[in-house]
Design a protein around this motif. Structure first.
Motif, PDB file in Angstrom:
ATOM      1  N   GLY A  76       5.484  33.946  66.568  1.00 52.99           N
ATOM      2  CA  GLY A  76       5.893  35.250  66.053  1.00 52.99           C
ATOM      3  C   GLY A  76       4.855  36.338  66.263  1.00 52.99           C
ATOM      4  N   GLY A  77       3.748  36.017  66.914  1.00 58.20           N
ATOM      5  CA  GLY A  77       2.729  37.010  67.197  1.00 58.20           C
ATOM      6  C   GLY A  77       1.672  37.165  66.116  1.00 58.20           C
ATOM      7  N   LYS A  78       1.743  36.336  65.069  1.00 54.65           N
ATOM      8  CA  LYS A  78       0.742  36.408  64.009  1.00 54.65           C
ATOM      9  C   LYS A  78      -0.570  35.813  64.505  1.00 54.65           C
ATOM     10  CE  LYS A  78      -0.213  35.444  59.246  1.00 54.65           C
ATOM     11  NZ  LYS A  78       0.337  35.342  57.938  1.00 54.65           N
ATOM     12  N   LYS A  79      -1.644  36.562  64.349  1.00 56.70           N
ATOM     13  CA  LYS A  79      -2.965  36.103  64.786  1.00 56.70           C
ATOM     14  C   LYS A  79      -3.743  35.587  63.567  1.00 56.70           C
ATOM     15  CE  LYS A  79      -3.038  39.448  68.550  1.00 56.70           C
ATOM     16  NZ  LYS A  79      -2.682  38.712  69.670  1.00 56.70           N
ATOM     17  N   PHE A  80      -4.514  34.535  63.788  1.00 51.79           N
ATOM     18  CA  PHE A  80      -5.288  33.936  62.719  1.00 51.79           C
ATOM     19  C   PHE A  80      -6.438  33.139  63.321  1.00 51.79           C
ATOM     20  CE2 PHE A  80      -2.206  30.877  64.047  1.00 51.79           C
ATOM     21  CZ  PHE A  80      -2.793  29.642  63.890  1.00 51.79           C
ATOM     22  N   LYS A  81      -7.381  32.767  62.484  1.00 50.15           N
ATOM     23  CA  LYS A  81      -8.508  31.931  62.914  1.00 50.15           C
ATOM     24  C   LYS A  81      -8.232  30.502  62.472  1.00 50.15           C
ATOM     25  CE  LYS A  81     -12.093  35.337  63.340  1.00 50.15           C
ATOM     26  NZ  LYS A  81     -12.087  35.396  64.782  1.00 50.15           N
ATOM     27  N   ALA A  82      -8.595  29.570  63.342  1.00 54.07           N
ATOM     28  CA  ALA A  82      -8.363  28.158  63.028  1.00 54.07           C
ATOM     29  C   ALA A  82      -9.408  27.307  63.733  1.00 54.07           C
ATOM     30  CB  ALA A  82      -6.973  27.738  63.482  1.00 54.07           C
ATOM     31  N   THR A  83      -9.544  26.086  63.257  1.00 54.90           N
ATOM     32  CA  THR A  83     -10.404  25.099  63.893  1.00 54.90           C
ATOM     33  C   THR A  83      -9.556  23.872  64.176  1.00 54.90           C
ATOM     34  OG1 THR A  83     -12.306  25.918  62.664  1.00 54.90           O
ATOM     35  CG2 THR A  83     -12.507  23.730  63.660  1.00 54.90           C
ATOM     36  N   VAL A  84      -9.464  23.494  65.431  1.00 52.00           N
ATOM     37  CA  VAL A  84      -8.708  22.300  65.820  1.00 52.00           C
ATOM     38  C   VAL A  84      -9.647  21.105  65.710  1.00 52.00           C
ATOM     39  CG1 VAL A  84      -7.406  21.162  67.658  1.00 52.00           C
ATOM     40  CG2 VAL A  84      -7.251  23.656  67.371  1.00 52.00           C
ATOM     41  N   THR A  93      -4.448  21.037  63.382  1.00 50.12           N
ATOM     42  CA  THR A  93      -4.880  22.383  63.015  1.00 50.12           C
ATOM     43  C   THR A  93      -3.950  22.948  61.960  1.00 50.12           C
ATOM     44  OG1 THR A  93      -5.601  24.517  63.873  1.00 50.12           O
ATOM     45  CG2 THR A  93      -3.585  23.630  64.790  1.00 50.12           C
ATOM     46  N   SER A  94      -4.483  23.836  61.154  1.00 50.40           N
ATOM     47  CA  SER A  94      -3.688  24.489  60.117  1.00 50.40           C
ATOM     48  C   SER A  94      -3.232  25.855  60.605  1.00 50.40           C
ATOM     49  CB  SER A  94      -4.511  24.649  58.838  1.00 50.40           C
ATOM     50  OG  SER A  94      -4.797  23.390  58.286  1.00 50.40           O
ATOM     51  N   PHE A  95      -1.910  26.017  60.720  1.00 46.11           N
ATOM     52  CA  PHE A  95      -1.302  27.305  60.999  1.00 46.11           C
ATOM     53  C   PHE A  95      -0.957  27.934  59.646  1.00 46.11           C
ATOM     54  CE2 PHE A  95      -0.980  25.586  65.142  1.00 46.11           C
ATOM     55  CZ  PHE A  95      -0.658  26.604  66.021  1.00 46.11           C
ATOM     56  N   PRO A  96      -0.695  29.236  59.612  1.00 42.51           N
ATOM     57  CA  PRO A  96      -0.222  29.817  58.350  1.00 42.51           C
ATOM     58  C   PRO A  96       1.061  29.092  57.924  1.00 42.51           C
ATOM     59  CG  PRO A  96      -0.812  31.551  59.890  1.00 42.51           C
ATOM     60  CD  PRO A  96      -0.848  30.247  60.656  1.00 42.51           C
ATOM     61  N   VAL A 105       2.145   9.575  72.445  1.00 42.18           N
ATOM     62  CA  VAL A 105       2.728   8.301  72.034  1.00 42.18           C
ATOM     63  C   VAL A 105       3.663   7.836  73.151  1.00 42.18           C
ATOM     64  CG1 VAL A 105       4.160   7.118  70.332  1.00 42.18           C
ATOM     65  CG2 VAL A 105       2.624   8.946  69.592  1.00 42.18           C
ATOM     66  N   GLY A 106       3.389   6.687  73.708  1.00 36.98           N
ATOM     67  CA  GLY A 106       4.246   6.162  74.767  1.00 36.98           C
ATOM     68  C   GLY A 106       4.381   7.098  75.953  1.00 36.98           C
ATOM     69  N   GLY A 107       3.295   7.797  76.286  1.00 42.09           N
ATOM     70  CA  GLY A 107       3.313   8.708  77.418  1.00 42.09           C
ATOM     71  C   GLY A 107       4.014  10.027  77.153  1.00 42.09           C
ATOM     72  N   LYS A 108       4.285  10.315  75.869  1.00 42.42           N
ATOM     73  CA  LYS A 108       4.973  11.558  75.507  1.00 42.42           C
ATOM     74  C   LYS A 108       4.142  12.337  74.501  1.00 42.42           C
ATOM     75  CE  LYS A 108       9.430   9.556  76.360  1.00 42.42           C
ATOM     76  NZ  LYS A 108      10.822   9.567  76.049  1.00 42.42           N
ATOM     77  N   LEU A 109       4.242  13.662  74.579  1.00 40.58           N
ATOM     78  CA  LEU A 109       3.581  14.545  73.627  1.00 40.58           C
ATOM     79  C   LEU A 109       4.450  14.621  72.377  1.00 40.58           C
ATOM     80  CD1 LEU A 109       1.188  16.654  73.331  1.00 40.58           C
ATOM     81  CD2 LEU A 109       2.909  18.370  73.925  1.00 40.58           C
ATOM     82  N   VAL A 110       3.883  14.240  71.233  1.00 43.17           N
ATOM     83  CA  VAL A 110       4.608  14.268  69.969  1.00 43.17           C
ATOM     84  C   VAL A 110       3.916  15.268  69.055  1.00 43.17           C
ATOM     85  CG1 VAL A 110       5.308  12.931  67.947  1.00 43.17           C
ATOM     86  CG2 VAL A 110       5.342  11.870  70.216  1.00 43.17           C
ATOM     87  N   GLU A 111       4.685  16.261  68.586  1.00 43.30           N
ATOM     88  CA  GLU A 111       4.151  17.291  67.700  1.00 43.30           C
ATOM     89  C   GLU A 111       4.881  17.196  66.357  1.00 43.30           C
ATOM     90  OE1 GLU A 111       3.060  21.130  69.992  1.00 43.30           O
ATOM     91  OE2 GLU A 111       4.879  20.352  70.938  1.00 43.30           O
ATOM     92  N   VAL A 112       4.104  17.181  65.280  1.00 39.99           N
ATOM     93  CA  VAL A 112       4.677  17.119  63.937  1.00 39.99           C
ATOM     94  C   VAL A 112       4.117  18.285  63.127  1.00 39.99           C
ATOM     95  CG1 VAL A 112       4.848  15.759  61.819  1.00 39.99           C
ATOM     96  CG2 VAL A 112       4.879  14.600  64.043  1.00 39.99           C
ATOM     97  N   ASN A 113       5.040  19.061  62.547  1.00 45.15           N
ATOM     98  CA  ASN A 113       4.656  20.184  61.690  1.00 45.15           C
ATOM     99  C   ASN A 113       5.049  19.869  60.265  1.00 45.15           C
ATOM    100  OD1 ASN A 113       3.753  22.007  63.784  1.00 45.15           O
ATOM    101  ND2 ASN A 113       5.884  22.062  64.430  1.00 45.15           N
ATOM    102  N   THR A 114       4.121  20.056  59.343  1.00 44.81           N
ATOM    103  CA  THR A 114       4.357  19.790  57.938  1.00 44.81           C
ATOM    104  C   THR A 114       4.018  21.043  57.146  1.00 44.81           C
ATOM    105  OG1 THR A 114       3.697  17.489  58.304  1.00 44.81           O
ATOM    106  CG2 THR A 114       3.833  18.245  56.022  1.00 44.81           C
ATOM    107  N   LEU A 115       4.965  21.512  56.345  1.00 47.91           N
ATOM    108  CA  LEU A 115       4.715  22.687  55.524  1.00 47.91           C
ATOM    109  C   LEU A 115       3.592  22.427  54.537  1.00 47.91           C
ATOM    110  CD1 LEU A 115       8.358  23.813  54.851  1.00 47.91           C
ATOM    111  CD2 LEU A 115       6.674  24.974  56.260  1.00 47.91           C
ATOM    112  N   THR A 116       2.774  23.460  54.319  1.00 48.04           N
ATOM    113  CA  THR A 116       1.674  23.324  53.363  1.00 48.04           C
ATOM    114  C   THR A 116       1.890  24.223  52.164  1.00 48.04           C
ATOM    115  OG1 THR A 116       0.412  24.981  54.592  1.00 48.04           O
ATOM    116  CG2 THR A 116      -0.026  22.684  55.093  1.00 48.04           C
TER     117      THR A 116
END
Length: 116
Positions: A76-84, A93-96, A105-116
């Motif tokens: 969405g274009g929101k800029k922030f500072k983070a440490t991976v 990494t923590s996004f807003p 995993v098994g030769g595939k990129l797996v991304e999981v997002n969890t609300l904080t």
């Protein structure tokens, strides 16, 4: 763990619920539901360039070094500072509003997002 490559979304679980919790409008959720997001990653040791390609070829690129604070941007274009961080072969990494964890995993990129 080598993350470098070009990855295409195969499946999305919990997409609608996640987007709604982030406040994304229904029409935007609908447009993105079946889109096959492309993620392009280059990696040189702990240095990464992470690009996500969206419909109409819009791109968001974040460059980072593991363990060092950097400037990031959301879809969405929101800029922030983070440490991976890397732990056990996973990038984290923590996004807003959510935590993002990525691994191969098994030769595939797996991304999981969890609300904080």
């Amino acid at each position: 763990m080598a993350f470098a490559g070009r990855w295409e979304t195969e499946t999305q679980e919990g997409y609608d619920a996640f987007c709604k919790l982030l406040g994304i409008p229904d029409d935007i959720i609908e447009k993105g539901r079946d889109y096959k997001l492309i993620t392009e990653v280059t990696q040189d040791g702990n240095d990464f360039s992470w690009t996500q390609v969206y419909p109409t070829n819009a791109r968001v690129t974040n460059k980072f070094t593991i363990g060092k604070e950097c400037d990031m941007e959301t879809i969405g274009g929101k800029k922030f500072k983070a440490t991976v961080q890397m732990e056990g072969g996973k990038l984290s990494t923590s996004f807003p509003n959510y935590q993002h964890v990525t691994e191969i995993v098994g030769g595939k990129l797996v991304e999981v997002n969890t609300l904080t």
